[in-house]
Design a protein around this motif. Structure first.
Motif, PDB file in Angstrom:
ATOM      1  N   PHE A 193       0.831  -1.198   0.000  1.00 17.33           N
ATOM      2  CA  PHE A 193       0.000   0.000   0.000  1.00 17.33           C
ATOM      3  C   PHE A 193       0.869   1.253   0.000  1.00 17.33           C
ATOM      4  N   ILE A 194       1.881   1.272   0.862  1.00 17.85           N
ATOM      5  CA  ILE A 194       2.691   2.483   1.010  1.00 17.85           C
ATOM      6  C   ILE A 194       3.550   2.739  -0.223  1.00 17.85           C
ATOM      7  N   PHE A 195       4.048   1.673  -0.840  1.00 17.90           N
ATOM      8  CA  PHE A 195       4.961   1.881  -1.972  1.00 17.90           C
ATOM      9  C   PHE A 195       4.324   1.567  -3.321  1.00 17.90           C
ATOM     10  N   GLY A 196       3.101   1.032  -3.316  1.00 20.60           N
ATOM     11  CA  GLY A 196       2.465   0.646  -4.562  1.00 20.60           C
ATOM     12  C   GLY A 196       1.881   1.830  -5.322  1.00 20.60           C
ATOM     13  N   THR A 197       1.504   1.589  -6.580  1.00 25.54           N
ATOM     14  CA  THR A 197       0.905   2.661  -7.376  1.00 25.54           C
ATOM     15  C   THR A 197      -0.625   2.590  -7.272  1.00 25.54           C
ATOM     16  N   PRO A 198      -1.293   3.751  -7.378  1.00 20.57           N
ATOM     17  CA  PRO A 198      -2.749   3.772  -7.266  1.00 20.57           C
ATOM     18  C   PRO A 198      -3.415   3.127  -8.476  1.00 20.57           C
ATOM     19  N   LYS A 199      -4.644   2.636  -8.268  1.00 22.92           N
ATOM     20  CA  LYS A 199      -5.383   2.045  -9.391  1.00 22.92           C
ATOM     21  C   LYS A 199      -6.645   2.851  -9.627  1.00 22.92           C
ATOM     22  N   GLU A 200      -7.035   2.959 -10.891  1.00 21.84           N
ATOM     23  CA  GLU A 200      -8.170   3.813 -11.248  1.00 21.84           C
ATOM     24  C   GLU A 200      -9.504   3.149 -10.962  1.00 21.84           C
ATOM     25  N   THR A 201      -9.616   1.858 -11.265  1.00 23.62           N
ATOM     26  CA  THR A 201     -10.929   1.240 -11.214  1.00 23.62           C
ATOM     27  C   THR A 201     -11.005   0.049 -10.266  1.00 23.62           C
ATOM     28  N   GLU A 202      -9.889  -0.667 -10.050  1.00 23.69           N
ATOM     29  CA  GLU A 202      -9.988  -1.878  -9.229  1.00 23.69           C
ATOM     30  C   GLU A 202      -9.402  -1.660  -7.843  1.00 23.69           C
ATOM     31  N   ALA A 203      -9.662  -2.623  -6.963  1.00 23.96           N
ATOM     32  CA  ALA A 203      -9.164  -2.521  -5.597  1.00 23.96           C
ATOM     33  C   ALA A 203      -7.676  -2.845  -5.554  1.00 23.96           C
ATOM     34  N   GLY A 204      -7.038  -2.479  -4.448  1.00 27.39           N
ATOM     35  CA  GLY A 204      -5.643  -2.872  -4.234  1.00 27.39           C
ATOM     36  C   GLY A 204      -4.622  -1.820  -4.596  1.00 27.39           C
ATOM     37  N   GLY A 205      -5.071  -0.583  -4.882  1.00 29.57           N
ATOM     38  CA  GLY A 205      -4.133   0.465  -5.243  1.00 29.57           C
ATOM     39  C   GLY A 205      -3.322   0.952  -4.061  1.00 29.57           C
ATOM     40  N   GLY A 206      -2.118   1.476  -4.349  1.00 32.33           N
ATOM     41  CA  GLY A 206      -1.242   1.997  -3.301  1.00 32.33           C
ATOM     42  C   GLY A 206      -1.163   3.512  -3.337  1.00 32.33           C
ATOM     43  N   ILE A 207      -0.267   4.061  -2.512  1.00 32.57           N
ATOM     44  CA  ILE A 207      -0.157   5.517  -2.421  1.00 32.57           C
ATOM     45  C   ILE A 207       1.281   6.001  -2.596  1.00 32.57           C
ATOM     46  N   GLY A 208       2.168   5.153  -3.127  1.00 31.77           N
ATOM     47  CA  GLY A 208       3.583   5.522  -3.276  1.00 31.77           C
ATOM     48  C   GLY A 208       3.793   6.845  -4.002  1.00 31.77           C
ATOM     49  N   PRO A 209       3.267   6.973  -5.231  1.00 37.12           N
ATOM     50  CA  PRO A 209       3.481   8.224  -5.973  1.00 37.12           C
ATOM     51  C   PRO A 209       2.880   9.437  -5.263  1.00 37.12           C
ATOM     52  N   GLU A 210       1.786   9.240  -4.531  1.00 38.65           N
ATOM     53  CA  GLU A 210       1.172  10.363  -3.822  1.00 38.65           C
ATOM     54  C   GLU A 210       2.098  10.865  -2.712  1.00 38.65           C
ATOM     55  N   ILE A 211       2.698   9.925  -1.981  1.00 34.60           N
ATOM     56  CA  ILE A 211       3.644  10.340  -0.932  1.00 34.60           C
ATOM     57  C   ILE A 211       4.820  11.079  -1.576  1.00 34.60           C
ATOM     58  N   TYR A 212       5.306  10.526  -2.702  1.00 32.64           N
ATOM     59  CA  TYR A 212       6.400  11.181  -3.437  1.00 32.64           C
ATOM     60  C   TYR A 212       5.999  12.600  -3.831  1.00 32.64           C
ATOM     61  N   ASN A 213       4.799  12.763  -4.394  1.00 29.07           N
ATOM     62  CA  ASN A 213       4.348  14.097  -4.819  1.00 29.07           C
ATOM     63  C   ASN A 213       4.219  15.064  -3.647  1.00 29.07           C
ATOM     64  N   SER A 214       3.738  14.562  -2.501  1.00 30.19           N
ATOM     65  CA  SER A 214       3.612  15.432  -1.328  1.00 30.19           C
ATOM     66  C   SER A 214       4.978  16.008  -0.962  1.00 30.19           C
ATOM     67  N   PHE A 215       6.007  15.132  -0.929  1.00 31.07           N
ATOM     68  CA  PHE A 215       7.340  15.617  -0.589  1.00 31.07           C
ATOM     69  C   PHE A 215       7.900  16.512  -1.687  1.00 31.07           C
ATOM     70  N   TYR A 216       7.632  16.149  -2.944  1.00 29.27           N
ATOM     71  CA  TYR A 216       8.118  16.950  -4.079  1.00 29.27           C
ATOM     72  C   TYR A 216       7.591  18.379  -3.972  1.00 29.27           C
ATOM     73  N   ILE A 217       6.282  18.503  -3.770  1.00 27.11           N
ATOM     74  CA  ILE A 217       5.673  19.840  -3.685  1.00 27.11           C
ATOM     75  C   ILE A 217       6.129  20.562  -2.421  1.00 27.11           C
ATOM     76  N   LEU A 218       6.262  19.813  -1.324  1.00 28.52           N
ATOM     77  CA  LEU A 218       6.731  20.426  -0.075  1.00 28.52           C
ATOM     78  C   LEU A 218       8.112  21.059  -0.269  1.00 28.52           C
ATOM     79  N   ILE A 219       9.045  20.288  -0.845  1.00 28.17           N
ATOM     80  CA  ILE A 219      10.409  20.795  -1.003  1.00 28.17           C
ATOM     81  C   ILE A 219      10.443  21.988  -1.954  1.00 28.17           C
ATOM     82  N   LEU A 220       9.714  21.863  -3.067  1.00 29.51           N
ATOM     83  CA  LEU A 220       9.649  22.972  -4.021  1.00 29.51           C
ATOM     84  C   LEU A 220       9.089  24.231  -3.346  1.00 29.51           C
TER      85      LEU A 220
END
Lengths: 294, 304
Positions: free
Chosen positions: B61-88
């Motif tokens: 969940f923490i390192f996986g990629t999100p899914k658009e339609t099915e179950a089982g998506g993760g939040i890895g890229p979202e955490i990355y984006n949060s830090f990316y925007i924070l640092i910027l």
């Protein structure tokens, strides 16, 4: 050599000052751009679409496809949740502010202060999620409300969210009073509670007014936490447990589907402009209260 | 003053001593209960979020990629984006806010310019974040035609957090005793030398504490990002380095999954994301204190 160094540091001095001044100027520029751009975009409802200001502010008929962007419902919703929040959160916040300034022993302060800082840090969506998973089901099972969404859920979430603002500012208001005031009252035989209610509270009133005004500013601009629990129905607040909508929640709900240049988009920008003007009026009010004190 | 003292004395004379004492005890008890309940409620919130979300916190969940339609998506890229925007955001905000704060606290004399700067900062501080988000939409998406981008989101958050960081700077500077400034100037230091070599090192601990606390708020910011950074992760690659990629953050993801998405495991994603956000808030708060204390000790030798 020394003269050269002195001249150099004078130059550095001047360059630094220019840089610092520019940064300060940037703040003015940012606010001016925000106000100007939103004023331009937010008045298109009236200039380009020829809707009257009266209809926008006072008509409850929000049917943009038929050319009616009456936003009275959202204005009423915003006012209702804000009044709820400040009525519940305001007194509690001031009470805890009194507690921190006058009563709390050091150990309790060491516990409360970090707790309040964590409350400030918790993101709006997490408050919304808590409201959604905890508060809404609670309201659904214990009242006649079929869904649990509505004014009460939004108001309770907001009351909690404005607490840190009100607590911190009212504590400051009490701490800034001259100690002689308290000492004089206690020396005359008044109890602590008498001193608080009859001497300290009246003396701190302008500071407390500022705490409440900034609490109101926080409440009226809050968006996602209440969008998740208010129900988002375009109807006037009909009691505590019926769904309604506020200016901020309406913007978030309808903006993704609004085409650029449509009446819907224009009216959402008008709502944003209205929120901005309310925020600025509240800041002017704060300045007025503080100026009267001195 | 005279009036108040008089009223206090007349107050003390009214009512029996016992009645006054029990009213005092009762009020004290109520205030204790109110204040304690804030701590208790907060603790209950935290425990409840842990109870809801701990099962969701798997590596997938923490390192996986999100899914658009099915179950089982993760939040890895979202955490990355949060830090990316924070640092910027911090890269843009810190220089401007600290400079403006130094100007207001150390240089500006009372007058029209300072008044306007202060009024602008106060107004900017009360602008609702959704309104700032619409401004970002107008400028970065419509005017600059960047579409939804991490850069547009970060610049919007810069405007939103400037006043808070200015305040932090001003408070940190005002905590430095004037005797330090006088000593430095007395030894022949110029104003700028005094600020950079004496005042800022003494204030750096408090400044850091404030910056990290604001960083925590930037990390969880949502409303200003929905219409500027967007509601999906980058289409090219989940961990996109370009500042122009669509950058849905974790907080935005929590809101979006709940309100718009059609995946079946909305609750699992929501509970997990909310818990991760909460943990990050706690981490930022502890880090702010630890870093502030360490820096103050390093630069001044004081422990507070």
């Amino acid at each position: 050599m020394i003269a050269l160094q002195a001249r150099r540091s004078h130059r550095v001095e001047r360059i630094a000052l220019v840089g610092l001044r520019f940064a300060a100027f940037f703040v003015i520029l940012a606010m001016a751009a925000l106000l100007g751009y939103l004023a331009y975009e937010g008045t298109k409802t009236f200039s380009a679409d020829h809707v009257s200001l009266g209809e926008f502010l006072f008509s409850p008929n929000f049917a943009v496809d038929a050319g009616h962007p009456g936003s009275a419902v959202f204005i009423a919703g915003s006012l209702a949740v804000t009044v709820f929040a400040i009525t519940v959160g305001g007194p509690i916040g001031i009470a805890v502010g009194i507690f921190l300034a006058e009563i709390a022993p050091a150990r309790m302060t060491q516990l409360l202060k970090p707790a309040i800082e964590v409350m400030v840090g918790i993101p709006s969506v997490v408050y919304g999620w808590l409201g959604l998973t905890l508060l809404v089901p609670l309201i659904r099972t214990h009242t006649s409300s079929p869904t649990g969404f509505g004014l009460a859920a939004a108001g309770i979430v907001l009351s909690i969210m404005i607490l840190p603002t009100v607590i911190t500012l009212s504590e400051d208001a009490f701490r800034s009073l001259p100690p002689a005031l308290k000492e004089g009252s206690l020396a005359l035989g008044a109890t602590r509670w008498q001193t608080i209610t009859r001497v300290l509270l009246p003396s701190a009133s302008s500071g407390l007014a500022v705490a409440l005004i900034l609490g109101i500013a926080r409440a009226i601009g809050e968006t996602l936490a209440i969008q998740m629990v208010i129900g988002n129905a375009t109807q006037f607040p009909q009691g505590l447990f019926a769904p309604t909508a506020a200016l901020t929640t309406e913007i978030v709900t309808d903006m993704p589907g609004a085409t650029q240049g449509s009446l819907l988009e224009h009216s959402l920008f008008s709502m944003a402009l209205l929120l901005l003007l309310i925020a600025m009026v509240l800041i002017l009010l704060v300045r007025f209260v503080l100026r009267r004190r001195t | 003053m005279a009036v108040r003292e008089k009223s206090a004395s007349s107050v003390a004379a009214t009512g029996s001593v016992r009645a006054r004492k029990s009213a005092d005890a009762l009020a004290t008890a109520i205030l204790w209960i109110l204040a304690s309940s804030i701590v208790v409620i907060l603790a209950a919130f935290v425990l409840y979020m842990v109870y809801l979300g701990w099962q969701a916190l798997t590596p997938a969940f923490i390192f996986g990629t999100p899914k658009e339609t099915e179950a089982g998506g993760g939040i890895g890229p979202e955490i990355y984006n949060s830090f990316y925007i924070l640092i910027l955001t911090l890269i843009f905000t810190i220089p401007i806010a600290v400079s403006a704060g130094i100007y207001l606290q150390e240089y500006a004399r009372p007058g029209t310019f300072r008044n306007i700067v202060q009024f602008s900062a106060e107004s900017l501080a009360t602008v609702p974040s959704i309104v700032m988000g619409l401004f970002g939409l107008l400028v970065f998406v419509y005017l600059f035609k960047w579409k939804f981008s991490a850069l547009g989101g970060a610049l919007t958050l810069t405007l939103l957090n400037l006043p808070a960081l200015m305040r932090v700077t001003q408070e940190a500077l005002s905590s430095v005793p004037d005797t330090l400034r006088e000593a430095s100037m007395g030894l022949g230091g110029t104003k700028w030398q005094t600020i950079t070599r004496v005042v800022l090192p003494s204030a750096i601990g408090r400044l850091t504490t404030g910056v990290v606390l604001v960083a925590g708020r930037i990390f969880g910011e949502t409303a200003a990002l929905i219409f500027t950074a967007g509601l999906s992760v980058s289409v090219n690659q989940p961990y996109d380095l370009s500042p122009f990629h669509t950058a849905e953050t974790l907080a935005v993801h929590l809101w979006y999954t709940h309100s718009e998405s059609i995946v079946k495991d909305v609750d699992r994603i929501g509970n997990g994301s909310a818990l991760v956000l909460l943990i990050m808030v706690l981490v930022f708060n502890v880090a702010a204190r630890v870093a502030g204390r360490a820096l103050t000790k390093h630069f001044t030798g004081r422990t507070s």
